[in-house]
Design a protein around this motif. Structure first.
Motif, mmCIF file in Angstrom:
data_model
loop_
_atom_site.group_PDB
_atom_site.id
_atom_site.type_symbol
_atom_site.label_atom_id
_atom_site.label_comp_id
_atom_site.label_asym_id
_atom_site.label_seq_id
_atom_site.Cartn_x
_atom_site.Cartn_y
_atom_site.Cartn_z
ATOM 1 N N PHE A 48 -21.719 -24.842 103.987
ATOM 2 C CA PHE A 48 -20.288 -24.233 104.114
ATOM 3 C C PHE A 48 -19.921 -24.413 105.718
ATOM 4 C CE2 PHE A 48 -22.437 -21.380 101.080
ATOM 5 C CZ PHE A 48 -21.596 -21.266 100.297
ATOM 6 N N TYR A 50 -16.452 -23.812 108.385
ATOM 7 C CA TYR A 50 -15.569 -22.611 108.508
ATOM 8 C C TYR A 50 -14.404 -22.914 109.212
ATOM 9 C CZ TYR A 50 -19.905 -20.197 106.818
ATOM 10 O OH TYR A 50 -20.918 -20.037 106.125
ATOM 11 N N VAL A 54 -7.901 -23.044 106.406
ATOM 12 C CA VAL A 54 -8.788 -23.717 105.355
ATOM 13 C C VAL A 54 -7.836 -24.637 104.363
ATOM 14 C CG1 VAL A 54 -8.624 -21.795 103.919
ATOM 15 C CG2 VAL A 54 -10.551 -23.155 103.745
ATOM 16 N N ALA A 76 -12.250 -19.718 99.687
ATOM 17 C CA ALA A 76 -13.525 -20.806 99.588
ATOM 18 C C ALA A 76 -13.326 -21.771 98.551
ATOM 19 C CB ALA A 76 -14.870 -20.183 99.769
ATOM 20 N N THR A 88 -18.473 -26.655 100.970
ATOM 21 C CA THR A 88 -17.591 -25.410 100.703
ATOM 22 C C THR A 88 -16.802 -25.386 101.849
ATOM 23 O OG1 THR A 88 -19.216 -24.678 99.192
ATOM 24 C CG2 THR A 88 -17.428 -23.219 100.247
ATOM 25 N N VAL A 90 -14.710 -22.830 104.005
ATOM 26 C CA VAL A 90 -14.261 -21.471 103.901
ATOM 27 C C VAL A 90 -13.500 -20.965 105.240
ATOM 28 C CG1 VAL A 90 -15.695 -19.014 104.381
ATOM 29 C CG2 VAL A 90 -16.875 -21.176 103.309
ATOM 30 N N ASP A 91 -12.623 -20.013 104.637
ATOM 31 C CA ASP A 91 -11.600 -19.402 105.612
ATOM 32 C C ASP A 91 -12.412 -18.405 106.675
ATOM 33 O OD1 ASP A 91 -10.081 -17.368 107.184
ATOM 34 O OD2 ASP A 91 -8.707 -17.149 105.343
ATOM 35 N N GLY A 95 -15.525 -15.348 106.397
ATOM 36 C CA GLY A 95 -17.293 -16.124 106.093
ATOM 37 C C GLY A 95 -17.917 -15.351 107.030
ATOM 38 N N GLU A 282 -21.566 -12.251 95.284
ATOM 39 C CA GLU A 282 -20.329 -12.766 95.641
ATOM 40 C C GLU A 282 -19.100 -13.043 94.893
ATOM 41 O OE1 GLU A 282 -17.359 -13.633 97.955
ATOM 42 O OE2 GLU A 282 -19.264 -13.696 99.299
#
Length: 318
Positions: A48, A50, A54, A76, A88, A90-91, A95, A282
């Protein structure tokens, strides 16, 4: 230090080994047996990253690198990189990490097609940290690019070399991923997620125990372990790598598995510190739990359920 194993070993040293012995022999046998029972193998390795923006990151990985979007959760985006490797996006506002945390991680995109990839990124004005280097007799060749918010992408190939004697047969057996979203000659065989440490030895022991894997590649100041069929974890001496070791890290290492409960039991048996004592959910589509490695990198285990939105990622990992 976010690791129960390290604290337990320290306590045993201080008060004596007998104080850490199990209450009785059967209890000790049960503990040993629980640590030896292995869950189902990891289906894929994921990471992931960040981002403040995004959507811009997604456009880069989708349109410039030509990665397929295996699942889109809105905040995501799960990108398919290699056969059993994902990234991945992620915003950061939603996150576990902030985009302001140090980006002390690098993703190696393992590909035979280094010259074609280099030309492709140059044609798309992708900033580079280092130029393409290919040397006869070298254990590995490659170059390093920079994504829209500063994450490092190392395009790399591990050559036939004594250093790679165990890795090369694995790479040779992989059918690379090609997509219609990029030029036809640009394949990707595997990924290495490089993590950075002040001390390698305790982290080597941690990942060897956790993954039940032996050291695959020893570069002296960098060690590589297999986590999934095409996803590798690299441990790097922060004094010599592209990053230093940092207390916080804008990355989460993710293991995709159908046996999230088995992996939680294994993590507990090994003394891994967990973020929560229970398995969470999630977006009603993924069962998950989070722990920490000895230096504090977040580790997440994810089971993608048979739900709307997960169709493509399940097709890839099954």
């Amino acid at each position: 230090m976010k690791n129960g194993i390290a604290r337990t070993l320290m306590l045993c040293t201080i008060i004596g080994a007998s104080a850490c012995a199990p209450a009785n022999e059967s209890e000790g046998e049960a503990m040993t047996e629980s640590m030896q029972v292995l869950p189902s193998p990891i289906d894929a390795l994921n990471a992931f990253y960040y981002y403040e923006d995004v959507e811009a990151a997604w456009a880069f990985y989708r349109d410039v690198l030509g990665l397929e979007t295996a699942a889109d959760y809105g905040f995501a985006k799960i990108m398919h990189v290699a056969p059993r490797s994902f990234l991945t996006l992620v915003d950061a506002e939603q996150g576990m990490h902030s985009s302001d945390e140090p980006k002390s991680v690098a993703l190696a995109i393992v590909t035979r097609d280094l010259e074609a990839w280099f030309a492709h990124l140059q044609a798309n004005s992708v900033p580079l940290r280092s130029e393409l280097t290919m040397r006869e007799g070298s254990a590995h060749d490659g170059f390093v690019a920079i994504d829209p918010e500063g994450y490092l992408l190392e395009f790399e190939w591990f050559n036939e070399h004594e250093e790679n004697v165990d890795l090369s047969p694995q790479l040779d057996a992989i059918e690379p991923v090609f997509t219609d979203q990029r030029p036809a000659q640009l394949g990707i065989s595997a990924t290495v997620l490089w993590l950075y440490y002040d001390e390698l030895a305790p982290n080597e022991r941690f990942y060897e125990e956790l993954l039940n894997e032996s050291l695959l590649v020893d570069q002296g100041w960098a060690k590589v372990y297999r986590a999934s069929p095409t996803g590798y974890i690299g441990l790097v001496d922060g004094a010599r790598g592209m990053h230093s070791s940092t207390e916080e890290n804008a990355v989460t290492v993710s293991f995709l598995t159908r046996d999230v409960r088995g992996w939680m039991e294994r993590a507990r048996a090994l003394g891994v510190e967990l973020r929560s004592d229970s398995i969470g959910m999630e977006s009603d589509r993924v069962e998950t739990f989070v722990g920490y490695d000895p230096t504090g990198y977040f580790l997440e285990w994810d089971h993608f359920l048979d739900r709307e939105g997960n169709e493509r990622i399940l097709e890839i990992i099954r």
